[in-house]
Scaffold this motif. Structure first.
Motif, PDB file in Angstrom:
ATOM      1  N   LEU B 106       0.827  -1.208   0.000  1.00 43.92           N
ATOM      2  CA  LEU B 106       0.000   0.000   0.000  1.00 43.92           C
ATOM      3  C   LEU B 106       0.863   1.261   0.000  1.00 43.92           C
ATOM      4  CD1 LEU B 106      -2.838  -1.179   2.394  1.00 43.92           C
ATOM      5  CD2 LEU B 106      -2.876  -1.041  -0.093  1.00 43.92           C
ATOM      6  N   GLU B 108       3.855   1.518  -1.264  1.00 41.56           N
ATOM      7  CA  GLU B 108       4.449   1.643  -2.595  1.00 41.56           C
ATOM      8  C   GLU B 108       3.420   2.138  -3.605  1.00 41.56           C
ATOM      9  OE1 GLU B 108       7.466   1.447  -3.808  1.00 41.56           O
ATOM     10  OE2 GLU B 108       8.526   0.789  -2.012  1.00 41.56           O
ATOM     11  N   GLU B 109       2.192   1.638  -3.486  1.00 42.59           N
ATOM     12  CA  GLU B 109       1.145   2.092  -4.405  1.00 42.59           C
ATOM     13  C   GLU B 109       0.836   3.563  -4.186  1.00 42.59           C
ATOM     14  OE1 GLU B 109      -0.586   0.911  -7.084  1.00 42.59           O
ATOM     15  OE2 GLU B 109       1.006  -0.555  -7.009  1.00 42.59           O
ATOM     16  N   ARG B 111       2.870   5.804  -3.077  1.00 39.82           N
ATOM     17  CA  ARG B 111       3.999   6.526  -3.665  1.00 39.82           C
ATOM     18  C   ARG B 111       3.870   6.588  -5.179  1.00 39.82           C
ATOM     19  NH1 ARG B 111       6.670   4.368  -7.086  1.00 39.82           N
ATOM     20  NH2 ARG B 111       6.967   2.461  -5.931  1.00 39.82           N
ATOM     21  N   SER B 112       3.487   5.464  -5.780  1.00 39.22           N
ATOM     22  CA  SER B 112       3.359   5.404  -7.231  1.00 39.22           C
ATOM     23  C   SER B 112       2.235   6.319  -7.722  1.00 39.22           C
ATOM     24  CB  SER B 112       3.109   3.952  -7.630  1.00 39.22           C
ATOM     25  OG  SER B 112       2.586   3.870  -8.916  1.00 39.22           O
ATOM     26  N   LEU B 113       1.108   6.354  -6.996  1.00 36.83           N
ATOM     27  CA  LEU B 113      -0.023   7.197  -7.387  1.00 36.83           C
ATOM     28  C   LEU B 113       0.329   8.677  -7.284  1.00 36.83           C
ATOM     29  CD1 LEU B 113      -3.063   5.415  -5.701  1.00 36.83           C
ATOM     30  CD2 LEU B 113      -2.937   6.105  -8.088  1.00 36.83           C
ATOM     31  N   ASN B 219      10.627   0.971  -4.473  1.00 34.56           N
ATOM     32  CA  ASN B 219      11.095  -0.216  -3.742  1.00 34.56           C
ATOM     33  C   ASN B 219      12.466  -0.028  -3.114  1.00 34.56           C
ATOM     34  OD1 ASN B 219       8.789  -1.721  -4.484  1.00 34.56           O
ATOM     35  ND2 ASN B 219       9.706  -2.084  -6.485  1.00 34.56           N
TER      36      ASN B 219
END
Lengths: 309, 289
Positions: B106, B108-109, B111-113, B219
């Motif tokens: 969550l 990482e997601e 951060r990605s969003l 990551n």
């Protein structure tokens, strides 16, 4: 950990027959999806021997899966699957012997950390050295389907069905092996260690050796799953060894139910099914996976196998 | 092997080790006191690094990111402890592993969003963007010296806090024997909250400090999580001093290995860990080992 009774085994046999009949009705895409679930089930089942039976939560289990897969790359191409499959299991088991001999000197969370660290070490071996063919992975030649000297030549469009049957056969064999093992003295001792290791030692069991045997066997079975994956994809990459992959197998175990030997099979199918269903809604697989795990650990601590109780 | 090169690698190793200490001290305290392994600890490091990236990206100086990481980390840690972790102290290992694995996904997601999946470099603060001559022919980056200084300061404050304050001694008691907290009539809930908030704040601080040295990327916490595990295994259970010496040792071995034995460097720390497990499975610096 319980092993299903006669009725449970009958249900599972029916399910296996149903899966075997899938090629009559399903598209090749769905056959491949079912194959993915079968391979995941073998992998999760191998880990269940450690987690569910022996109470050893390993985070490095994917390394043995990956070594089984890379065995196909390391062996000369064109060999019979009857040679490559035992070789994959043997290599993975040998690696598990080395890792297990160190990691089993620790218990509980330290075991978890050491298995994770050694698993990552093996990941880096295939990621960074020429041995593995690079960090982006490498294509492999599928081992030949050879039986008693006859090479079975499978046309491309029949390949998904053939792989499905092969993987189904492997899963049934692995399950039967573990179910039988749970009934032996070794199986009882392993479960005794999960309940209370000190007491088992006081009773005269060599608990270190029992755990090591379980660790090696689990590693070898994971290697079989890895071999099956390499067979299906004709491709191997270091991500197969990554600890995230092992954590997914733990999720399958928890999803299916920690308390039952057949739990990981349910979990693997549920996991693959959920992943496939979620692609209809969003591209963000990891978001879905994260939310599913949260939901399971918060609301369904006994897994799908615990729903009926 | 020339002297300036070796000296620079030794300093790099110590600095790497001190950053590892900031991460692994939180990990080992959280484990020692609450019996929880937080796999998301590396993601907190990642969040700290991205916080530094965002702060400097807005034109603010990097040193503002440090208190922001500490405060933000403490707040985030408190929220996580209250909202999630508190329910998991008595649960199975497997549940804890999966909970914290879910948090990695969550974070990482998120951060990605919010920030995408690109690599970003974070500039070294202009004030410290020079080299300090140490000896003739050898100069060392001022920013790396500053990182060394901040880490030593934080480590010093932490040891003082643990040794000299009431709360610190309660935390030490809890890390050594969790049941002591109950026996002494201490407020376990408060200790848990403080330890978790502190551990999170330290991990995020380490991330913010490391951002200019490493740049930030998806990551990035994963590698640090695993090397911190190696530190904890080598150092010994629940002991902050063990984490300190373990972190220095691993930092030096990792850095020197990468500099002088690049072919096998990735493996050096694992070989060291295997040796420690064979020789002293309880860790090199564990009490009574």
């Amino acid at each position: 950990m319980i092993v299903a009774g006669r009725r449970g085994h009958l249900l599972m046999a029916l399910a296996a027959v149903a899966i075997a009949c899938l090629p009559l009705v399903a598209s090749n895409y769905h056959l491949q999806l079912a194959s993915t679930a079968l391979v995941a089930a073998i992998f999760a089942l191998s880990l269940q021997l450690l987690v569910g039976a022996g109470g050893m939560v390993s985070l490095g289990h994917a390394a043995f899966f990956g070594i089984g897969a890379y065995a196909v790359h390391l062996l000369p191409p064109g060999l019979s699957v009857l040679l490559t499959l035992p070789a994959a299991a043997g290599l993975a088991g040998a690696a598990a012997l080395l890792v297990g001999a160190m990691a089993l000197r620790t218990r509980g969370f330290f075991f978890l950390m050491t298995t994770l660290a050694f698993g990552q070490m093996l990941f880096f071996v295939f990621h960074d050295t020429p041995l593995g063919g690079g960090k982006d992975g490498v294509f492999v030649t599928r081992p030949a389907l050879e039986l008693l000297g006859f090479v079975i030549d499978v046309p491309r469009r029949d390949r998904p069905a053939m792989l499905l049957w092969l993987n189904l056969g492997l899963l049934v064999a692995v399950y039967a092996l573990l179910a039988a093992l749970m009934g032996t003295l070794f199986g009882h001792a392993l479960r005794g260690i999960r309940a209370n290791e000190d007491r088992m030692r006081a009773l005269g069991y060599d608990t270190g050796r029992i755990k090591l045997v379980a660790f090696v066997l689990a590693g070898a079975l994971a290697g079989i799953a890895g071999h099956a994956q390499a067979m299906a994809d004709a491709f191997v990459n270091p991500e197969m060894l990554a600890w995230h992959h092992g954590a997914e197998a733990l999720l399958m175990i928890l999803l299916g139910g920690l308390g039952a030997l057949h739990g990981p099979i349910l979990g693997a199918f549920a996991f693959v099914g959920l992943g496939e269903a979620s692609t209809l809604i969003t591209e963000r697989q990891r978001l879905v996976e994260g939310l599913v795990i949260l939901a399971v650990v918060l609301a369904l601590p006994r897994g799908l196998a615990g729903l009926g109780r | 092997m020339d002297f300036p090169g070796l000296a620079a690698q030794l300093l790099n190793g110590v600095q790497h080790g001190l950053l590892l200490f900031l991460i692994s001290s939180g990990l080992t305290l959280i484990f020692g006191v609450m019996g929880v392994i937080n796999l998301a600890h590396g993601s907190l490091f990642m969040l700290g690094a991205y916080l530094a990236f965002v702060v400097t990206g807005m034109g603010a100086p990097l040193w503002l990111a440090l208190p922001a990481a500490m405060l933000g980390g403490a707040l985030l840690g408190a929220v996580l402890e209250r909202g999630l972790f508190r329910r998991f102290y008595t649960r199975d290992h497997l549940d804890q592993v999966l909970l914290t694995f879910a948090l990695i996904l969550l974070f990482e997601e998120a951060r990605s969003l919010l920030l995408g999946n690109d690599f970003h470099s974070v500039p070294v603060p202009a004030l410290l963007d020079f080299s300090i001559p140490v000896t003739e022919g050898f100069a060392y980056s001022a920013y790396r010296f500053a990182v060394l200084a901040v880490c030593i300061l934080v480590a010093g404050l932490m040891f003082l806090g643990l040794e000299r304050t009431r709360l610190g001694s309660a935390v030490r008691a809890a890390a050594e024997k969790p049941e002591m907290v109950q026996l002494l009539g201490l407020d376990a809930r408060r200790i848990h909250l403080v330890v978790f908030a502190l551990g999170t704040a330290l991990a995020m601080l380490a991330g913010a400090l490391a951002a200019p040295l490493l740049s930030v990327y998806p990551n990035m916490g994963d590698g640090f999580l695993i090397i911190s595990f190696v530190v904890v295994v080598v150092g010994g259970v629940g002991s902050v001093a063990g984490a300190f010496w373990g972190a220095l040792l691993i930092g030096l071995v990792d850095t020197l290995g990468k500099a002088y034995l690049p072919e096998v460097a990735g493996l050096s720390i694992y070989v060291l860990m295997a040796g420690v497990l064979l020789w002293r499975p309880a860790g090199l610096f564990a009490r009574g080992a």
